[in-house]
Design a protein around this motif. Structure first.
Motif, PDB file in Angstrom:
ATOM      1  N   ASP A  37       1.074  -5.554   3.573  1.00 33.32           N
ATOM      2  CA  ASP A  37       2.244  -6.678   4.258  1.00 33.32           C
ATOM      3  C   ASP A  37       1.944  -7.987   3.389  1.00 33.32           C
ATOM      4  N   PRO A  38       2.958  -8.584   2.918  1.00 37.89           N
ATOM      5  CA  PRO A  38       2.809  -9.754   2.357  1.00 37.89           C
ATOM      6  C   PRO A  38       2.305 -11.008   3.321  1.00 37.89           C
ATOM      7  N   VAL A  39       2.658 -10.719   4.389  1.00 32.56           N
ATOM      8  CA  VAL A  39       2.256 -11.804   5.295  1.00 32.56           C
ATOM      9  C   VAL A  39       0.740 -11.866   5.896  1.00 32.56           C
ATOM     10  N   THR A  40       0.535 -10.481   6.237  1.00 35.37           N
ATOM     11  CA  THR A  40      -0.956 -10.319   6.915  1.00 35.37           C
ATOM     12  C   THR A  40      -2.100  -9.956   5.708  1.00 35.37           C
ATOM     13  N   MET A  41      -1.328  -9.254   4.669  1.00 37.77           N
ATOM     14  CA  MET A  41      -2.243  -8.863   3.493  1.00 37.77           C
ATOM     15  C   MET A  41      -3.195  -7.609   4.244  1.00 37.77           C
ATOM     16  N   GLN A  42      -2.412  -6.973   5.214  1.00 36.83           N
ATOM     17  CA  GLN A  42      -3.057  -5.536   5.804  1.00 36.83           C
ATOM     18  C   GLN A  42      -2.273  -4.548   5.239  1.00 36.83           C
ATOM     19  N   LEU A  43      -3.214  -3.524   4.840  1.00 33.40           N
ATOM     20  CA  LEU A  43      -2.357  -1.984   4.701  1.00 33.40           C
ATOM     21  C   LEU A  43      -1.558  -1.471   5.738  1.00 33.40           C
ATOM     22  N   ALA A  44      -0.552  -1.100   5.344  1.00 35.30           N
ATOM     23  CA  ALA A  44       0.374  -0.313   6.598  1.00 35.30           C
ATOM     24  C   ALA A  44      -0.431   1.032   6.890  1.00 35.30           C
ATOM     25  N   ASP A  45      -0.189   1.525   7.913  1.00 37.55           N
ATOM     26  CA  ASP A  45      -0.833   2.729   8.426  1.00 37.55           C
ATOM     27  C   ASP A  45      -0.222   4.018   8.269  1.00 37.55           C
ATOM     28  N   GLY A  46      -0.959   4.835   7.383  1.00 36.96           N
ATOM     29  CA  GLY A  46      -0.268   6.234   6.805  1.00 36.96           C
ATOM     30  C   GLY A  46       0.469   6.226   5.557  1.00 36.96           C
ATOM     31  N   PHE A  47       0.508   7.444   5.195  1.00 33.17           N
ATOM     32  CA  PHE A  47       1.380   7.489   3.718  1.00 33.17           C
ATOM     33  C   PHE A  47       2.711   6.956   3.771  1.00 33.17           C
ATOM     34  N   GLU A  48       3.624   7.292   4.619  1.00 35.34           N
ATOM     35  CA  GLU A  48       4.866   7.086   5.002  1.00 35.34           C
ATOM     36  C   GLU A  48       5.164   5.529   4.988  1.00 35.34           C
ATOM     37  N   LEU A  79      -1.075   8.751  -6.459  1.00 32.13           N
ATOM     38  CA  LEU A  79      -1.439   9.072  -5.089  1.00 32.13           C
ATOM     39  C   LEU A  79      -2.755   9.564  -4.926  1.00 32.13           C
ATOM     40  N   THR A  80      -3.243   9.373  -3.688  1.00 33.31           N
ATOM     41  CA  THR A  80      -4.616   9.908  -3.671  1.00 33.31           C
ATOM     42  C   THR A  80      -4.683  11.318  -3.071  1.00 33.31           C
ATOM     43  N   ASP A  81      -3.366  11.958  -2.896  1.00 34.47           N
ATOM     44  CA  ASP A  81      -3.389  13.219  -2.396  1.00 34.47           C
ATOM     45  C   ASP A  81      -1.801  13.674  -2.760  1.00 34.47           C
ATOM     46  N   LEU A  82      -1.888  14.734  -3.806  1.00 37.14           N
ATOM     47  CA  LEU A  82      -0.647  15.357  -4.017  1.00 37.14           C
ATOM     48  C   LEU A  82       0.109  16.080  -2.994  1.00 37.14           C
ATOM     49  N   ALA A  83      -0.633  16.042  -1.916  1.00 34.79           N
ATOM     50  CA  ALA A  83       0.107  16.867  -0.752  1.00 34.79           C
ATOM     51  C   ALA A  83       1.090  15.999  -0.354  1.00 34.79           C
ATOM     52  N   ASN A  84       1.205  14.697  -0.427  1.00 32.66           N
ATOM     53  CA  ASN A  84       2.261  13.654  -0.213  1.00 32.66           C
ATOM     54  C   ASN A  84       3.368  13.626  -0.936  1.00 32.66           C
ATOM     55  N   PHE A  85       3.318  14.509  -2.043  1.00 31.35           N
ATOM     56  CA  PHE A  85       4.370  14.524  -3.046  1.00 31.35           C
ATOM     57  C   PHE A  85       5.900  14.648  -2.354  1.00 31.35           C
ATOM     58  N   ALA A 109      -8.391   9.379  -7.802  1.00 31.22           N
ATOM     59  CA  ALA A 109      -9.550   9.612  -6.903  1.00 31.22           C
ATOM     60  C   ALA A 109      -9.498   8.498  -5.889  1.00 31.22           C
ATOM     61  N   ALA A 110      -8.940   7.361  -6.181  1.00 27.30           N
ATOM     62  CA  ALA A 110      -9.049   6.469  -5.108  1.00 27.30           C
ATOM     63  C   ALA A 110      -8.102   5.129  -5.633  1.00 27.30           C
ATOM     64  N   LEU A 111      -7.672   4.170  -4.604  1.00 25.83           N
ATOM     65  CA  LEU A 111      -6.994   3.095  -4.931  1.00 25.83           C
ATOM     66  C   LEU A 111      -7.474   1.971  -4.449  1.00 25.83           C
ATOM     67  N   PRO A 112      -7.128   0.672  -4.741  1.00 28.04           N
ATOM     68  CA  PRO A 112      -7.604  -0.577  -4.306  1.00 28.04           C
ATOM     69  C   PRO A 112      -7.396  -0.687  -2.728  1.00 28.04           C
ATOM     70  N   LYS A 113      -8.425  -1.076  -1.949  1.00 27.38           N
ATOM     71  CA  LYS A 113      -8.476  -1.577  -0.600  1.00 27.38           C
ATOM     72  C   LYS A 113      -8.150  -0.138   0.265  1.00 27.38           C
ATOM     73  N   GLY A 114      -8.517   0.854  -0.353  1.00 29.06           N
ATOM     74  CA  GLY A 114      -8.130   2.191   0.449  1.00 29.06           C
ATOM     75  C   GLY A 114      -6.852   2.647   0.514  1.00 29.06           C
ATOM     76  N   ALA A 115      -5.754   2.142  -0.340  1.00 22.81           N
ATOM     77  CA  ALA A 115      -4.543   2.734  -0.149  1.00 22.81           C
ATOM     78  C   ALA A 115      -4.374   4.058  -0.390  1.00 22.81           C
ATOM     79  N   VAL A 116      -3.286   4.775  -0.027  1.00 21.17           N
ATOM     80  CA  VAL A 116      -3.058   6.162  -0.540  1.00 21.17           C
ATOM     81  C   VAL A 116      -1.923   6.229  -1.667  1.00 21.17           C
ATOM     82  N   VAL A 117      -1.341   5.261  -1.979  1.00 22.81           N
ATOM     83  CA  VAL A 117      -0.231   5.324  -2.663  1.00 22.81           C
ATOM     84  C   VAL A 117      -0.204   4.040  -3.500  1.00 22.81           C
ATOM     85  N   GLU A 118       0.140   3.864  -4.848  1.00 23.73           N
ATOM     86  CA  GLU A 118       0.418   2.911  -5.605  1.00 23.73           C
ATOM     87  C   GLU A 118       1.460   2.873  -6.618  1.00 23.73           C
ATOM     88  N   ILE A 119       2.273   1.951  -6.571  1.00 23.11           N
ATOM     89  CA  ILE A 119       3.646   2.422  -7.436  1.00 23.11           C
ATOM     90  C   ILE A 119       3.928   1.173  -8.426  1.00 23.11           C
TER      91      ILE A 119
END
Length: 126
Positions: A37-48, A79-85, A109-119
């Motif tokens: 989130d650009p305001v809080t700089m916190q990751l959203a919860d969950g893949f979607e 993606l950290t898990d292709l099951a989310n494709f 294997a991993a993304l910054p800050k524990g993210a599950v997707v990076e685009i």
């Protein structure tokens, strides 16, 4: 050819030594975005939620560069898990205009800050 650094407060500030995007001529290279989130700089919860936040961040950067999501010609997805494709495809269908741009999707294997997707994205401006 000159380079222009693109920045908007409507997308997360860089968490490393990079710019949100760089414009060279009519092409814009958007750095990989995670679901912060650009305001809080916190990751959203969950893949979607993260994937939707990523696209919102990319959309904000597109607008700051003079384009929009229809200007994107290529996405690179990690993606950290292709099951989310399949969920990724559903989100792209809901958020992106047709015709769809080119895209690559890989599992990492991993993304910054524990993210599950990076685009990351490449735009072609008119």
């Amino acid at each position: 050819m000159s380079r222009e650094i693109i920045h908007t407060d409507n997308a997360p500030k860089a968490v490393g030594t990079y710019s949100q995007a760089v414009k060279v001529g009519n092409t814009v290279y958007v750095s990989g975005q995670i679901g912060l989130d650009p305001v809080t700089m916190q990751l959203a919860d969950g893949f979607e939620a993260q994937a939707n936040q990523v696209l919102s961040n990319i959309e904000a950067i597109c607008k700051a560069s003079g384009g929009d999501l229809s200007s994107v010609v290529k996405y690179n997805v990690s993606l950290t898990d292709l099951a989310n494709f399949n969920a990724l495809n559903e989100i792209f269908v809901a958020r992106l205009p047709q015709p769809y741009p080119a895209r690559a999707a890989v599992q990492v294997a991993a993304l910054p800050k524990g993210a599950v997707v990076e685009i990351e994205a490449i735009l072609a401006l008119d």
